[in-house]
Scaffold this motif. Sequence first.
Motif, short mmCIF file in Angstrom:
data_model
loop_
_atom_site.label_atom_id
_atom_site.label_comp_id
_atom_site.label_asym_id
_atom_site.label_seq_id
_atom_site.Cartn_x
_atom_site.Cartn_y
_atom_site.Cartn_z
N GLY A 221 63.06 24.59 40.31
CA GLY A 221 62.62 25.53 41.32
C GLY A 221 62.60 24.92 42.72
O GLY A 221 62.91 25.60 43.70
N GLY A 282 56.18 30.74 42.03
CA GLY A 282 57.10 31.83 41.71
C GLY A 282 56.92 33.01 42.64
O GLY A 282 57.90 33.65 43.05
N TYR A 285 58.61 32.21 45.99
CA TYR A 285 60.06 32.36 45.93
C TYR A 285 60.47 33.84 45.87
O TYR A 285 61.50 34.23 46.41
N ALA A 382 64.82 30.21 41.12
CA ALA A 382 63.54 29.54 41.38
C ALA A 382 62.36 30.36 40.83
O ALA A 382 61.41 29.81 40.28
N ASN A 386 59.91 28.76 37.69
CA ASN A 386 58.48 28.50 37.86
C ASN A 386 57.63 29.37 36.94
O ASN A 386 56.63 28.91 36.38
#
Length: 397
Positions: A221, A282, A285, A382, A386
């Motif tokens: 990530g 997460g 992203y 990514a 994550n």
Amino acid sequence: MPAAAWIVVLSAAASVSLSLGARQTFGLFLLPLGVEHGISATVLGASVAVHNLIWGLGQPIAGAMADRFGAGRVALTGAGIYAIGLLLPAFFPTPVALFVGIGVLTGLGTAAAGAGTVLGAVARAVPEHRRGDALGLASAGGSVGQAAMVPFAQWGIETGGTSFAFTLLAATMALALVICPRLEWRAPLRVPGRAPVGLAGLPALARRALADRDFALLTLGFFACGFQLAFLTVHLPAHLALCGLPTGLGVTALMLIGLFNIPGSWLCGRIGNVIRPEIALGAIYLARTVCIAIFAATVPSEWGTMIFAAAMGFIWLGTIPLTSAAIARRFGVADLGSLYGVCFLSHQIGGFIGAGAGAMVVDATGSYAAFWPVMLMVGLVAIASNWATRAPRGAVA
């Protein structure tokens, strides 16, 4: 937090401000170097790409040395190397000097004086329940530097040209003489029953960490983070200029990114105290990918660019305290500098590809249109990596 811990946090923030603030200005030199010295976008793009790669390769080594001997000494050495790297293209504005100075030397300087080295000192200096807050505050220092150095560098370019601006940036590194001795000048106290591995044990430590499924996903990530941010840092001002927008808009955008990331980094660090850091990563992203998708799909405008910069800025460096917190939860803090460096190498490989590929695309096609879909795909990877991680069972001794 005790007063001594606050001094470490503020000193770390100042060191991050110097190292990250100066490198955030490199994109401003992309077009002026071509006008003044005939240096193409590919040369600077390749130099910044190498900078990212050298930073990544040097980060595990700098982190291991800081864990063993103290972050202050390592950071001060890095600031000196950084200054030399900026002075080289100032006095010798050639492609070779740019490659060696910006590509190699400032890459090594950022590794030694930047977040990956000094955040380990912060994590060791503060109580565990305040670690997220402290890491967020220290990371926000990079945003202060970006907000201050971007207009400073632009003023230098407009006043005396690129060589004058590089010299001004090099002069700011002298502040490290005051900052670094207050960071972590002596070797850090050993965690009971756990001594840092140092350089000798770094390869084995890296192999053990990367064999851990969830650390490997976290590292994957972080690749996307480096890819996206390096591309925007280097190429956003040029992209805006190619779209016919005012030259100063790129400077304004980079300033807004820095200003909005000051509260953003602190908030991201604080969130890491409440929820699992990988979940928050997460979400960051996801937010980035949505922002990039909207920006790429709409007609570029001044207001749209400023809104995009503010939104991206709020989550710009928020990945740093969250990634550090995630590693500390899994492995403890004794080798945090080393382990963050291993993870950060992936980030910088992403930065190497993002900065370099962006330069090749614009030189080949005259625009960045073909690159935005790639930015979106990298962001989706990514998010998935994550959110696929599992909660740690406990710190690894």
